[in-house]
Design an enzyme around this catalytic site. Structure first.
Site, PDB file in Angstrom:
ATOM      1  N   ASP A  32       0.467  -1.075   0.068  1.00 58.16           N
ATOM      2  CA  ASP A  32      -0.011   0.188  -0.468  1.00 58.16           C
ATOM      3  C   ASP A  32       0.595   0.627   0.173  1.00 58.16           C
ATOM      4  O   ASP A  32       1.459   1.287   0.474  1.00 58.16           O
ATOM      5  CB  ASP A  32      -1.174  -0.172   0.720  1.00 58.16           C
ATOM      6  CG  ASP A  32      -2.013   0.956   1.275  1.00 58.16           C
ATOM      7  OD1 ASP A  32      -2.164   2.106   0.085  1.00 58.16           O
ATOM      8  OD2 ASP A  32      -2.919   1.046   1.740  1.00 58.16           O
ATOM      9  N   ASP A  33       1.107   2.120  -1.341  1.00 60.26           N
ATOM     10  CA  ASP A  33       1.776   3.657  -0.958  1.00 60.26           C
ATOM     11  C   ASP A  33       3.588   2.905  -1.175  1.00 60.26           C
ATOM     12  O   ASP A  33       3.922   3.665  -0.683  1.00 60.26           O
ATOM     13  CB  ASP A  33       1.560   3.848   0.188  1.00 60.26           C
ATOM     14  CG  ASP A  33       0.224   4.393  -0.159  1.00 60.26           C
ATOM     15  OD1 ASP A  33      -0.503   4.761  -1.181  1.00 60.26           O
ATOM     16  OD2 ASP A  33      -0.726   5.333   0.629  1.00 60.26           O
ATOM     17  N   CYS A  72      -6.021   4.661  -4.518  1.00 57.78           N
ATOM     18  CA  CYS A  72      -6.227   3.218  -3.781  1.00 57.78           C
ATOM     19  C   CYS A  72      -7.471   2.771  -4.331  1.00 57.78           C
ATOM     20  O   CYS A  72      -6.667   1.351  -4.895  1.00 57.78           O
ATOM     21  CB  CYS A  72      -6.238   3.023  -1.665  1.00 57.78           C
ATOM     22  SG  CYS A  72      -6.751   1.676  -1.084  1.00 57.78           S
ATOM     23  N   ARG A  76      -7.544  -0.580  -6.827  1.00 56.72           N
ATOM     24  CA  ARG A  76      -7.470  -2.069  -6.566  1.00 56.72           C
ATOM     25  C   ARG A  76      -9.167  -2.009  -7.479  1.00 56.72           C
ATOM     26  O   ARG A  76      -8.813  -3.512  -7.833  1.00 56.72           O
ATOM     27  CB  ARG A  76      -7.745  -2.095  -5.095  1.00 56.72           C
ATOM     28  CG  ARG A  76      -7.000  -1.633  -4.078  1.00 56.72           C
ATOM     29  CD  ARG A  76      -7.220  -1.466  -2.880  1.00 56.72           C
ATOM     30  NE  ARG A  76      -6.058  -1.020  -2.250  1.00 56.72           N
ATOM     31  CZ  ARG A  76      -4.834  -1.844  -1.344  1.00 56.72           C
ATOM     32  NH1 ARG A  76      -5.302  -3.298  -1.051  1.00 56.72           N
ATOM     33  NH2 ARG A  76      -3.736  -1.355  -1.203  1.00 56.72           N
ATOM     34  N   LYS A 134      -5.995  -5.670   3.114  1.00 54.90           N
ATOM     35  CA  LYS A 134      -7.380  -4.397   2.760  1.00 54.90           C
ATOM     36  C   LYS A 134      -8.361  -4.059   1.596  1.00 54.90           C
ATOM     37  O   LYS A 134      -7.524  -4.528   0.996  1.00 54.90           O
ATOM     38  CB  LYS A 134      -6.363  -2.808   2.823  1.00 54.90           C
ATOM     39  CG  LYS A 134      -6.939  -1.886   2.253  1.00 54.90           C
ATOM     40  CD  LYS A 134      -5.746  -0.597   2.247  1.00 54.90           C
ATOM     41  CE  LYS A 134      -6.384   0.566   1.778  1.00 54.90           C
ATOM     42  NZ  LYS A 134      -5.580   1.469   1.982  1.00 54.90           N
ATOM     43  N   HIS A 136     -11.023  -1.519   1.033  1.00 57.27           N
ATOM     44  CA  HIS A 136     -11.511  -0.541   0.352  1.00 57.27           C
ATOM     45  C   HIS A 136     -12.695  -0.740  -1.172  1.00 57.27           C
ATOM     46  O   HIS A 136     -11.718   0.766  -1.986  1.00 57.27           O
ATOM     47  CB  HIS A 136     -10.003   0.580   0.085  1.00 57.27           C
ATOM     48  CG  HIS A 136     -10.004   1.453   1.043  1.00 57.27           C
ATOM     49  ND1 HIS A 136      -9.189   2.685   0.756  1.00 57.27           N
ATOM     50  CD2 HIS A 136     -11.332   1.919   0.513  1.00 57.27           C
ATOM     51  CE1 HIS A 136      -9.438   3.215   0.846  1.00 57.27           C
ATOM     52  NE2 HIS A 136     -10.971   3.351   1.597  1.00 57.27           N
ATOM     53  N   SER A 158      -9.028   1.641   4.638  1.00 63.04           N
ATOM     54  CA  SER A 158      -7.693   2.287   4.875  1.00 63.04           C
ATOM     55  C   SER A 158      -7.764   2.297   6.479  1.00 63.04           C
ATOM     56  O   SER A 158      -8.384   3.004   6.934  1.00 63.04           O
ATOM     57  CB  SER A 158      -7.254   3.825   4.631  1.00 63.04           C
ATOM     58  OG  SER A 158      -6.315   4.410   4.709  1.00 63.04           O
ATOM     59  N   HIS A 226       1.560   2.659   4.329  1.00 63.81           N
ATOM     60  CA  HIS A 226       0.480   3.564   3.948  1.00 63.81           C
ATOM     61  C   HIS A 226       0.392   3.945   5.244  1.00 63.81           C
ATOM     62  O   HIS A 226       0.566   3.642   6.399  1.00 63.81           O
ATOM     63  CB  HIS A 226      -0.705   3.350   3.683  1.00 63.81           C
ATOM     64  CG  HIS A 226      -1.891   4.708   3.268  1.00 63.81           C
ATOM     65  ND1 HIS A 226      -2.294   5.138   4.163  1.00 63.81           N
ATOM     66  CD2 HIS A 226      -2.768   4.655   2.538  1.00 63.81           C
ATOM     67  CE1 HIS A 226      -2.961   5.974   3.920  1.00 63.81           C
ATOM     68  NE2 HIS A 226      -3.594   5.758   2.326  1.00 63.81           N
ATOM     69  N   ASP A 278      -0.161  -0.848  -4.832  1.00 61.52           N
ATOM     70  CA  ASP A 278      -1.596  -0.230  -5.518  1.00 61.52           C
ATOM     71  C   ASP A 278      -1.204   0.841  -6.311  1.00 61.52           C
ATOM     72  O   ASP A 278      -2.200   1.109  -7.438  1.00 61.52           O
ATOM     73  CB  ASP A 278      -2.899   0.099  -4.537  1.00 61.52           C
ATOM     74  CG  ASP A 278      -2.044   0.623  -3.326  1.00 61.52           C
ATOM     75  OD1 ASP A 278      -0.592   1.334  -3.178  1.00 61.52           O
ATOM     76  OD2 ASP A 278      -3.143   1.152  -2.099  1.00 61.52           O
ATOM     77  N   ASN A 279      -0.356   1.698  -5.784  1.00 60.39           N
ATOM     78  CA  ASN A 279       0.485   3.142  -6.783  1.00 60.39           C
ATOM     79  C   ASN A 279       1.702   3.256  -6.077  1.00 60.39           C
ATOM     80  O   ASN A 279       2.002   3.062  -4.860  1.00 60.39           O
ATOM     81  CB  ASN A 279      -1.031   4.267  -5.555  1.00 60.39           C
ATOM     82  CG  ASN A 279      -1.121   3.996  -4.838  1.00 60.39           C
ATOM     83  OD1 ASN A 279      -2.449   4.182  -4.778  1.00 60.39           O
ATOM     84  ND2 ASN A 279      -0.724   5.043  -3.577  1.00 60.39           N
ATOM     85  N   LYS A 309       2.026   9.586  -5.155  1.00 58.45           N
ATOM     86  CA  LYS A 309       0.447   9.127  -5.442  1.00 58.45           C
ATOM     87  C   LYS A 309      -0.518   9.691  -6.083  1.00 58.45           C
ATOM     88  O   LYS A 309       0.070  11.397  -4.953  1.00 58.45           O
ATOM     89  CB  LYS A 309       0.422   8.717  -4.015  1.00 58.45           C
ATOM     90  CG  LYS A 309      -1.059   8.380  -2.872  1.00 58.45           C
ATOM     91  CD  LYS A 309      -1.235   7.644  -2.226  1.00 58.45           C
ATOM     92  CE  LYS A 309      -2.572   7.220  -1.629  1.00 58.45           C
ATOM     93  NZ  LYS A 309      -2.668   7.191  -0.767  1.00 58.45           N
TER      94      LYS A 309
END
Length: 533
Positions: A32-33, A72, A76, A134, A136, A158, A226, A278-279, A309
């Site tokens: 995540d991130d 995010c 996803r 996660k 989301h 998140s 994240h 995810d990014n 991001k």
């Protein structure tokens, strides 16, 4: 005697046929991130990631892998469906200034990934599917087990979206819950033990699938790194990169444990594992609210790319990616072909010998089966240990064009090594989008940092390239069907709160009386282990 020989031969043939027909297991690991430069295998000078580095050394590293959205929720959604977020309704259909606020699903969101969208889990018929981590993609009648998964253990959104997250999230919403399928296992989630719980749960999924003799699709989706950053006691203050590095290194250790369990269970050659983010990294994380001041000391690195991001510069959408499949992929392979997260669903279907249950639904991804075949050990050995270099003019790209969307705006298009920005905008903040006419044109393979825009009229090649990209953009916009946007509708009665409706009036009364601790959300605290309240 002859009949016995014939019977043995027939049994051996049946076993061989069964083995050849065995469908592979899939493990999709999502950070995540995480930034492109945040793994040792991708150049980090200070973050130790020995397990992901080993995964790359034993498998295939992608250097031009992009996600379909720079934030995010829509990213996803595209991974799960193989479709651009604009098609699935996971975007905001409003312009400035609302497009600064509604870019992901919140605890109070009514919408989610529409029920008529087919996820990877739903498409892999006959597989046991589990999402650990996660989600989301909505939680109002929209949790993973309501979108094709057999099991869910993780967070619905998140971990910053609720008390004690950053302002204003920590004041607007109650503590973030940990779900076990449709039940709340604890609220608030205890982040210090979350990664170890995910590791144990992932191993349990693998073991139960083996026991039941079913192929499995395991989606292991970490919250790390994240913000707000966290790590267990064993990893705190151990990385030269500070708490961000601690979080990444704990995630790496968890992945190493899961991969070793796959090896020890003898499943390596039967299991295709893919890791990505995810990014891109959030360079200076904030609460995400316009005007909030960021902190660059707790963000990641997207080097050598610009941006991060939230933006459609390469730093927001180019991410590290590694595939691992012992015996099927030659160790130390590198793939430089531009590919995207949209390709994962069609690749899984092809490898499983499955068809999409709704063949009329347009997919935006392409299968990698032929691309992966070029990295087989026998193919690599025949090429002297490496994939045969094909001159650029002879190579047929997997994607003619790659489209960079931000909410309801087509921001940029890539064609071959060239990328044209029609609009640019910082990932976060109050700045509006800047329109470029002519578009900003970059050669990403010569200038990955997008620092030197080309003059479209400098050569026949650049004129032709830009004309082709502009024509592709017009055709894409003319033919794409936009799903109904899911973001705007909010209802505080739907916020997860210990299996009863969230009492916003009571919370406001506590606040007005001066309460600033967890007691403000007292009605949304449940199943918390002793000593953690």
């Amino acid at each position: 005697m002859g009949s016995l020989v014939a019977a043995v031969a027939m049994a051996l043939l049946c076993l061989a046929a069964s083995a050849s027909a065995r469908r592979p297991n899939f493990v999709l690991i999502l950070a995540d991130d995480l930034g492109y430069n945040d793994l040792g295998a991708f150049g980090s000078p200070t973050i130790r990631t020995p397990h992901l580095d080993r995964m790359a050394a034993e498998g295939l590293k992608f250097t031009q892998f992009s996600v379909a959205a720079p934030i995010c929720t829509p990213s996803r959604a595209s991974i799960m469906t193989g479709r651009l977020p604009i098609r699935t309704g996971v975007y905001l259909d409003h312009g400035y200034p609302l497009d600064m606020y509604f870019r992901v699903f919140y605890p109070s969101s009514v919408g989610g990934l529409p029920a008529n969208e087919t996820t990877v889990a739903a498409a892999l018929d006959g597989y046991y599917s589990a999402l650990i981590g996660k989600w989301h993609l909505g939680h109002h009648d929209c949790l993973p087990t309501q979108r094709g998964f057999d099991h869910f253990f993780g967070l619905p959104y998140s971990h910053e979206e609720g008390y004690p997250g950053p302002s204003p999230e920590g004041l607007i919403w109650p503590p973030v819950p940990l779900f076990n399928d449709l039940d709340i296992a604890e609220q608030p989630v205890n982040l210090t033990h979350l990664t170890s719980l995910y590791t144990q749960e992932a191993i349990s999924v693998i073991d139960s699938s083996v026991k039941d003799e079913k192929p499995f699709f395991l989606h292991l989706a970490f919250e790390q790194p994240h913000v707000p950053l966290y790590a267990s006691q064993a990893f705190l203050n151990t990385s030269r990169r500070g708490l961000y590095g601690d979080a990444v290194e704990e995630m790496d250790a968890s992945i190493g444990t899961v991969l070793q369990h796959i090896r020890d269970a003898g499943l390596g050659e039967d299991t295709f594992v893919f890791f990505t983010s995810d990014n891109g990294a959030w360079l200076a994380p904030t609460s995400g609210m316009p005007g909030a001041k960021g902190d660059p000391t707790i963000g990641g690195s997207n080097a050598p790319f610009v941006g991060g991001k939230g933006s459609t510069w390469e730093g927001g959408m180019r991410v590290p990616a590694i595939a691992w499949w012992p015996g099927k992929l030659a160790p130390g392979s590198v793939e430089m072909e531009p590919v995207t997260s949209l390709d994962l669903l069609p690749t899984y279907l092809d490898l499983a010998g499955a068809k999409h249950p709704h063949p009329d639904v347009p997919l935006d991804g392409k299968s990698w089966t032929e691309l992966l075949r070029t990295h087989r050990p026998d193919t690599a050995a025949a090429a002297g240990g490496r994939r045969r270099r094909v001159p650029a003019g002879e190579r047929k790209p997997l994607h003619d064009f790659i489209y960079y969307w931000r909410e309801n705006v087509l921001m940029a298009v890539r064609g071959g090594p060239y990328k044209a920005h029609f609009y640019t905008r910082p990932g976060f903040g109050t700045a509006r989008a800047t329109k470029h006419d002519p578009p900003l044109l970059f050669h990403l393979e010569h200038d990955p940092a997008e620092g030197n825009a080309l003059d479209p009229n400098s050569s026949a090649e650049t004129r032709d390239v830009l004309a082709a990209i502009e024509a592709a953009a017009r055709a894409h916009l003319a033919h794409i069907t936009r799903g109904t946007s899911q973001y705007m509708k909010q209802d505080w009665q739907l916020v997860p709160c210990c299996h009863h409706h969230f009492n916003r009036t009571e919370a406001k009364r506590f606040w007005d009386e001066g309460e600033r601790s967890l007691a403000i959300w007292d009605s949304c605290v449940c199943n918390v282990p002793a000593g953690l309240r």
